[in-house]
Design a protein around this motif. Structure first.
Motif, PDB file in Angstrom:
ATOM      1  N   HIS A 152       1.316  -0.690  -7.004  1.00 10.52           N
ATOM      2  CA  HIS A 152       2.103  -0.055  -5.954  1.00 10.52           C
ATOM      3  C   HIS A 152       2.126  -0.888  -4.676  1.00 10.52           C
ATOM      4  O   HIS A 152       2.942  -0.635  -3.800  1.00 10.52           O
ATOM      5  CB  HIS A 152       1.539   1.338  -5.651  1.00 10.52           C
ATOM      6  N   GLU A 153       1.218  -1.835  -4.548  1.00 10.24           N
ATOM      7  CA  GLU A 153       1.123  -2.612  -3.319  1.00 10.24           C
ATOM      8  C   GLU A 153       2.225  -3.660  -3.248  1.00 10.24           C
ATOM      9  O   GLU A 153       2.456  -4.401  -4.211  1.00 10.24           O
ATOM     10  CB  GLU A 153      -0.244  -3.306  -3.205  1.00 10.24           C
ATOM     11  N   HIS A 197      -7.831  -0.386  -8.636  1.00  7.36           N
ATOM     12  CA  HIS A 197      -7.427  -1.090  -7.420  1.00  7.36           C
ATOM     13  C   HIS A 197      -7.288  -2.583  -7.716  1.00  7.36           C
ATOM     14  O   HIS A 197      -8.051  -3.150  -8.510  1.00  7.36           O
ATOM     15  CB  HIS A 197      -8.445  -0.883  -6.294  1.00  7.36           C
ATOM     16  N   SER A 216      -4.700  -2.923  -1.206  1.00 10.62           N
ATOM     17  CA  SER A 216      -4.260  -1.734  -0.488  1.00 10.62           C
ATOM     18  C   SER A 216      -4.585  -1.810   1.000  1.00 10.62           C
ATOM     19  O   SER A 216      -4.061  -1.017   1.795  1.00 10.62           O
ATOM     20  CB  SER A 216      -4.897  -0.483  -1.092  1.00 10.62           C
ATOM     21  N   ARG A 217      -5.434  -2.759   1.394  1.00 13.94           N
ATOM     22  CA  ARG A 217      -5.787  -2.916   2.814  1.00 13.94           C
ATOM     23  C   ARG A 217      -5.000  -4.041   3.490  1.00 13.94           C
ATOM     24  O   ARG A 217      -5.232  -4.336   4.658  1.00 13.94           O
ATOM     25  CB  ARG A 217      -7.286  -3.181   2.959  1.00 13.94           C
TER      26      ARG A 217
END
Length: 325
Positions: A152-153, A197, A216-217
Motif C-alpha cells: 500500500h505504500e 510491513h 510506512s514511515r
C-alpha cells in the motif's frame, strides 16, 4: 537531445541479430543513429573516433553481460566484424507441467495488490503464447489459503526500481519516537516484507552506517539521485534479522508490562506469562531486547512498563518527545 542508452543498445542488438554476415565497426557506426550523433564534425576526426570506439566497446560489453552472444569474425583482409547468430541467442522451447503452471499462477496472484500485477499478468499471457498447457488455469484456486503480499505504500515502487538500478534515493522519514520527519539520503540494497510491513535496508549516507527503514514511515515522494553507490552492497542483507533485533525479538531477558484487556495482541502473542489484574488490565512477561521501547510506544496508553527501570525510562522519554512535538 541525446538518445537513451537503452534505445542505443536495442538498435545495436537488432543490427547484430538481423545481419547474415559480420558487420564492421564502420558499418555499425553508419547504421545506428546514436553512433552517427557521436561523430559530429565539431568534435574533430580524432575526437569523434575516440568517442565512438569507447561507446561501442561499452555497448558491446553491456549486451554480452545481458546474455547476448556476440561473435567476433576476422575476414581475409584482416577487418574485424561482429554478429549475433540467431541460433546462438534463441531460448529453448518452454514446457511447463500442471504443477509448474500452478506455481507461476500463485506467484502472479501474490502481487495482485501491487502495481506489479499488470506485469505478472502480462508474463503469464506470454507464457501461454510460448506453450503453457491450455488445460491449465494458472489463476485457479489451489487450496484454502491464498498468498498475498500487501503493498500500500507509495514508496514501494520507486524504492524497488532504485534497488534494481543501484541508484541512491532521498526521502523524508519519521522515526517512531519523532514528531517530525527527517530527510535521509540512502543507498538502497534490498526490500523485504516482514510481519505484514515492508522494510528497506541500505546505507544511510548521513549517518555513515547500515540502516533499515519501515516504508510506512516514509512521508512524501522518494527522489532519485544520479550519483552511484559509495559503499559495496553486501552479499547477504539480513533485513528480517535486523528488524527482529530492533523489535525486541532477539532477547536474553524479560520485561514486565501492564496491558489493557482486549488490546495489544502482538504483545500477547510474545508473552511468556499472562496474569489477569482486574479493572481492565493484564500483566505480561515478554522478551526484552534492543528496540523494544520503540515497539511499546506504538501501543500508546494501552501499555505501562513495570520493569526493568531502564526500559520504563526509555518508553517515557519517547512518549515525552512525541508529546512535545
Amino acid at each position: 537531445m541525446a538518445i537513451a542508452k537503452a534505445e542505443r543498445l536495442m538498435n545495436l542488438a537488432l543490427c547484430l541479430l538481423g545481419t547474415r554476415r559480420p558487420l564492421s565497426k564502420r558499418e555499425l557506426r553508419d547504421s545506428i543513429e546514436a553512433y552517427v550523433e557521436s561523430t559530429r564534425p565539431e568534435k574533430g576526426a580524432a575526437g569523434s573516433d575516440d568517442s565512438f570506439n569507447r561507446m561501442f566497446e561499452r555497448d558491446k560489453d553491456d549486451l554480452r553481460e545481458l546474455g547476448l552472444v556476440i561473435e567476433t569474425v576476422e575476414n581475409l583482409d584482416g577487418e574485424v566484424g561482429y554478429l549475433a547468430r540467431r541460433d546462438s541467442n534463441r531460448l529453448p522451447a518452454i514446457t511447463l507441467d500442471a504443477e509448474e503452471a500452478a506455481a507461476l499462477g500463485l506467484a502472479a496472484k501474490v502481487w495482485q495488490q501491487a502495481r506489479l500485477a499488470g506485469a505478472a499478468s502480462g508474463a503469464l499471457q506470454k507464457l501461454r503464447a510460448a506453450g503453457l498447457p491450455e488445460d491449465v488455469d494458472p489463476y485457479e484456486a489451489h487450496g484454502a489459503l491464498e498468498p498475498r503480499i500487501p503493498v500500500h505504500e507509495a514508496a514501494f515502487e520507486p524504492l524497488m526500481l532504485a534497488c534494481r538500478d543501484r541508484r541512491p534515493v532521498v526521502f523524508d522519514y519519521r522515526k517512531a519516537s519523532a514528531a517530525r520527519p527527517e530527510t535521509r539520503t540512502v543507498e538502497p540494497w534490498a526490500l523485504e516484507c516482514w510481519r505484514g510491513h515492508w522494510y528497506l535496508a541500505g546505507w544511510d549516507r548521513d549517518r555513515g552506517a547500515e540502516r533499515v527503514f519501515r516504508l510506512s514511515r516514509i512521508t512524501g515522494r522518494v527522489r532519485s539521485r544520479g550519483t552511484g553507490f559509495t559503499v559495496p552492497v553486501p552479499d547477504v542483507v539480513t533485513v528480517r534479522e535486523t528488524v527482529a533485533g530492533w523489535a525486541g525479538e532477539i532477547a536474553d531477558r524479560s520485561a514486565l508490562i501492564r496491558l489493557r484487556s482486549g488490546a495489544g495482541y502482538p504483545l500477547r502473542a510474545k508473552a511468556g506469562k499472562v496474569r489477569e489484574l482486574g479493572n481492565g488490565w493484564d500483566e505480561l512477561e515478554i522478551p526484552y531486547g534492543h528496540g523494544l521501547d520503540a515497539w511499546l510506544v506504538e501501543f500508546g496508553p494501552d501499555v505501562v512498563v513495570l520493569e526493568p527501570a531502564e526500559l520504563r525510562a526509555d518508553v517515557v522519554d519517547r512518549l515525552r518527545a512525541v508529546a512535545k512535538g
